[in-house]
Design an enzyme around this catalytic site. Sequence first.
Site, mmCIF file in Angstrom:
data_model
loop_
_atom_site.group_PDB
_atom_site.id
_atom_site.type_symbol
_atom_site.label_atom_id
_atom_site.label_comp_id
_atom_site.label_asym_id
_atom_site.label_seq_id
_atom_site.Cartn_x
_atom_site.Cartn_y
_atom_site.Cartn_z
ATOM 1 N N ASP A 2 0.854 -1.195 0.000
ATOM 2 C CA ASP A 2 0.000 0.000 0.000
ATOM 3 C C ASP A 2 0.888 1.241 0.000
ATOM 4 O O ASP A 2 2.114 1.148 0.024
ATOM 5 C CB ASP A 2 -1.054 -0.059 1.125
ATOM 6 C CG ASP A 2 -0.557 0.359 2.507
ATOM 7 O OD1 ASP A 2 0.471 1.049 2.614
ATOM 8 O OD2 ASP A 2 -1.218 -0.012 3.507
ATOM 9 N N VAL A 44 1.965 3.548 1.909
ATOM 10 C CA VAL A 44 2.946 3.962 2.915
ATOM 11 C C VAL A 44 3.887 2.836 3.331
ATOM 12 O O VAL A 44 4.616 2.968 4.309
ATOM 13 C CB VAL A 44 2.258 4.562 4.168
ATOM 14 C CG1 VAL A 44 1.546 5.846 3.811
ATOM 15 C CG2 VAL A 44 1.285 3.574 4.793
ATOM 16 N N LYS A 45 3.912 1.745 2.616
ATOM 17 C CA LYS A 45 4.796 0.651 2.995
ATOM 18 C C LYS A 45 6.217 0.857 2.436
ATOM 19 O O LYS A 45 6.458 1.799 1.680
ATOM 20 C CB LYS A 45 4.208 -0.678 2.518
ATOM 21 C CG LYS A 45 2.891 -1.026 3.217
ATOM 22 C CD LYS A 45 2.992 -1.042 4.735
ATOM 23 C CE LYS A 45 1.939 -1.886 5.428
ATOM 24 N NZ LYS A 45 0.658 -1.204 5.681
ATOM 25 N N ILE A 46 7.128 -0.034 2.802
ATOM 26 C CA ILE A 46 8.552 0.153 2.476
ATOM 27 C C ILE A 46 8.758 0.285 0.963
ATOM 28 O O ILE A 46 9.550 1.105 0.510
ATOM 29 C CB ILE A 46 9.404 -0.970 3.102
ATOM 30 C CG1 ILE A 46 9.368 -0.839 4.636
ATOM 31 C CG2 ILE A 46 10.848 -0.941 2.600
ATOM 32 C CD1 ILE A 46 10.104 -1.909 5.412
#
Length: 404
Positions: free
Chosen positions: A183, A185-187
């Site tokens: 998604d 905001v993930k790494i």
Amino acid sequence: MPGYELFGDAERNQVNEVLETGILMRYGFDGARKGIWKAKELESDICNYFGAGHAQLVSSGTAALTTAMAALGIGAGDEVIMPSFTFVASFEAVVSVGAVPVVVEIDDTLTMDPKSVEAAITSKTKAVMPVHMCGSMAQLDELKDICTRHNLLLLEDACQAIGAKYKGKHVGTIGDAGTFSFDFVKIITCAEGGAVMTNKLDVYEKCDQYSDHGHDHKGKDRGADLHPYLGYNFRISELHAAVGVAQLKRLPEFLEMQLKNHNIIFEALKAIPEVTFRRIPDEAGNTGSFLSFFLPTEAITRAVVTEFQARGIAGNFYWFDNNWHYIRKWQHLQHGSFMHKFYPEHRAAIMEQVNKAFPQSDALMARCISSSISLTWTETQAKERGASMADAIRKVLKEALATA
Ligand SMILES: *Cc1c(COP(=O)(O)O)cnc(C)c1O
């Protein structure tokens, strides 16, 4: 933490390749797509990079967890042991397949406490689902040992720990299955997307089918596919997969920048004896997406959070009050706000779990701040941030001592 900070030409070029053909769907249209298969390419890249036997892309991390549970045969009457500190999606996924999430305490790793897991096992337990929170990892040796002794499945929620390793192996590839979220905001990100990884061919094939209405994808003609099982639509689109292809190639670079900035902040706070840090089961495998630390008391922690805000130091998460990540704040579930009817026993079991007390987790979370690490800070900015955070903490500690 997030790959979105460095969205650029590499991602745009990948998306443009898909836009050139106009084939936005991952299956079929073999001629018109002119050899562009972004979802297949990303699945193969995931297997190579993380060392997974098989990877199935889906539309989100939540869909990945749901798909993995279905493929592992987890459902009605089963209990899945999970930690009190996680994104609420882990809980939702267990509920969605009709199973009961049995929530247990975390320890100073901010992941599930193996002792608490052992104590929660019943004749209904089917799986243990550690969550590798905030870029670090759960105590996988201990958990694997418990699963082996009790004949339980190990499903890793690695949605927040893409690139983290445990004893040389990527998290998400160690259990019977593991999941990533891509998604925003993930790494690394696909905008929206997720993956299930597994080393078991039968589990992979079921994931492939479950995420596309049961299609077996064995023939050339989608209309003539067989449907061995019921499935749903959790497909990823080619546009999303294209973003992921570019982002995964940049993961080593992201991790290097992240760890560098993480260590600068760590060095600044380490100089304060009252500050202690989250225990990391394998230091060498940390991603550095967050620096999580503890202060001596809840009052001091709250005062530090306020002081950070007053100084404009953004990106510090006080999960104890956060309404998505710590069970204490899942009030919609505590009140039983479900849109549709549940079987009464299922509903009662869910309500019992979300209304349990977690004294050990509370004692840790009330004193914990997780500071997110940006990829875009220069070395000077990271040092200034570290110094400013340390200064804020020292000020609060001094005031606490004066009033004590
Ligand atoms: C983000 C996340 C998920 C869900 O991923 P989505 O892609 O947002 O659905 C699940 N578990 C954890 C621990 C997460 O952080």
